[in-house]
Design an enzyme around this catalytic site. Structure first.
Site, PDB file in Angstrom:
ATOM      1  CB  SER A 115       6.115   4.376   1.350  1.00  0.00           C
ATOM      2  OG  SER A 115       5.051   5.308   1.348  1.00  0.00           O
TER       3      SER A 115
ATOM      4  CG  ASP B  79       1.189   5.470   2.620  1.00  0.00           C
ATOM      5  OD1 ASP B  79       0.751   4.522   3.285  1.00  0.00           O
ATOM      6  OD2 ASP B  79       2.400   5.716   2.485  1.00  0.00           O
TER       7      ASP B  79
ATOM      8  CG  MET C 289      -2.875   9.501   3.914  1.00  0.00           C
ATOM      9  SD  MET C 289      -1.584  10.475   4.686  1.00  0.00           S
ATOM     10  CE  MET C 289      -0.187   9.347   4.603  1.00  0.00           C
TER      11      MET C 289
ATOM     12  CG  MET D  39      -3.672   5.425   6.648  1.00  0.00           C
ATOM     13  SD  MET D  39      -2.037   6.162   6.537  1.00  0.00           S
ATOM     14  CE  MET D  39      -1.661   5.761   4.847  1.00  0.00           C
TER      15      MET D  39
ATOM     16  CG  MET E 105      -0.133   1.971  11.235  1.00  0.00           C
ATOM     17  SD  MET E 105       0.565   2.139   9.575  1.00  0.00           S
ATOM     18  CE  MET E 105       1.482   3.673   9.691  1.00  0.00           C
TER      19      MET E 105
HETATM   20  C1  DX5 Z   1       2.533   6.828   7.125  1.00  0.00           C
HETATM   21  C2  DX5 Z   1       2.486   5.936   5.933  1.00  0.00           C
HETATM   22  C3  DX5 Z   1       3.751   5.295   5.550  1.00  0.00           C
HETATM   23  C4  DX5 Z   1       4.861   6.205   5.193  1.00  0.00           C
HETATM   24  C5  DX5 Z   1       6.089   5.575   5.779  1.00  0.00           C
HETATM   25  O1  DX5 Z   1       1.238   7.112   7.518  1.00  0.00           O
HETATM   26  O2  DX5 Z   1       1.549   4.883   6.131  1.00  0.00           O
HETATM   27  O3  DX5 Z   1       3.580   4.338   4.523  1.00  0.00           O
HETATM   28  O4  DX5 Z   1       5.061   6.402   3.828  1.00  0.00           O
HETATM   29  O5  DX5 Z   1       7.099   6.415   5.547  1.00  0.00           O
HETATM   30  P1  DX5 Z   1       8.467   6.455   6.322  1.00  0.00           P
HETATM   31  O6  DX5 Z   1       9.224   5.218   5.946  1.00  0.00           O
HETATM   32  O7  DX5 Z   1       9.048   7.703   5.771  1.00  0.00           O
HETATM   33  O8  DX5 Z   1       8.172   6.523   7.785  1.00  0.00           O
HETATM   34 ZN    ZN Z   2       1.534   3.222   4.658  1.00  0.00          ZN
END
Ligand code: DX5
Ligand code: ZN
Length: 236
Positions: free
Chosen positions: A11, A38, A40, A71, A140
């Site tokens: 990510s 990601d 947001m 998101m 998630m």
């Molecule tokens: C959280 C994101 C993830 C995040 C995961 O909302 O959707 O993709 O980057 O990161 P780690 O592996 O650090 O939990």
């Molecule tokens: Zn994510």
């Protein structure tokens, strides 16, 4: 028994935002299968990241598939922009729109893979009816919004139920098998997990039925990304 190929998606949320293009190249050179991006909006989740222009810049820097995790509210309105920017997979949240079916169908009509994501608190019972309409589900394993959170072990059961549902083509209501529906036979299906994935939790998720692992904080906090990916892959 031959081991299933597990896809590792770093990510980019945990990468250096001052050098996103270089980070994308580094992820590719490190042997990742795809890059997880990601997006947001500060409303659906209490955080902001980037939009299509940043995705396009990353796309120019790498030939890896780009997996865009939206998101945001009103995901339908942004599907085209992210596909034009280079998204190969577009995943949005079940909880973010009333137009789940339309949005999944639109992504597929655009020739891309459609993913549907579920927050931890969303019950498994709401998921099965959408499975035939998408190419993957993103379960998630933390509350969406931030990297570096701890994995929620309660999600392992959701992964198991989803895999069982896909493999056995069972239609469930509230966790109870009510019908076996041959007509809605599901194509080969990906179950992706996102949040708190490391060597140990990754192994647990794969054992429960996941075949795509997103990992941010864990991978980027290791000394060397390439060996971190290799170790994660070997350890599964
Ligand atoms: C959280 C994101 C993830 C995040 C995961 O909302 O959707 O993709 O980057 O990161 P780690 O592996 O650090 O939990
Ligand atoms: Zn994510």
């Amino acid at each position: 028994m031959q081991q299933k190929h597990i896809i590792i998606e770093p990510s980019i949320l945990s990468a250096d935002f001052g050098r996103l293009a270089d980070e994308a190249k580094r992820i590719e050179q490190a042997g990742a299968d795809a890059i997880h991006l990601d997006v947001m909006d500060g409303h659906f989740v209490p955080n902001l990241t980037f939009g299509p222009r940043a995705v396009a810049a990353i796309n120019r820097a790498t030939s890896l598939p780009l997996d865009v995790h939206l998101m945001i509210y009103h995901p339908y309105d942004f599907v085209e922009a992210f596909i034009e920017a280079g998204a190969d997979v577009v995943t949005f949240h079940f909880e973010a729109t009333e137009d789940v079916e339309e949005t999944l169908a639109f992504i597929r009509r655009c020739g891309k893979r459609a993913g549907l994501s579920f927050r931890p608190e969303t019950s498994f019972s709401l998921m099965p009816r959408f499975l035939p309409m998408c190419d993957l589900v993103l379960i998630m394993t933390v509350n969406p919004g931030f990297g570096g959170q701890s994995f929620m072990p309660e999600m392992l059961e959701k992964i198991r139920l989803t895999r069982e549902c896909c493999d056995r083509n069972l239609i469930r209501k509230g966790g109870v098998v009510v019908e076996k529906n041959q007509e809605s036979s599901l194509p080969p299906f990906d179950i992706k997990v996102d949040g708190g994935i490391n060597l140990e939790t990754g192994r647990q998720c794969v054992a429960a039925g996941a075949n795509i692992l997103v990992s941010g904080h864990y991978l980027f906090s290791q000394k060397d990304l390439k060996s971190a990916i290799e170790i994660l892959r070997k350890g599964l």
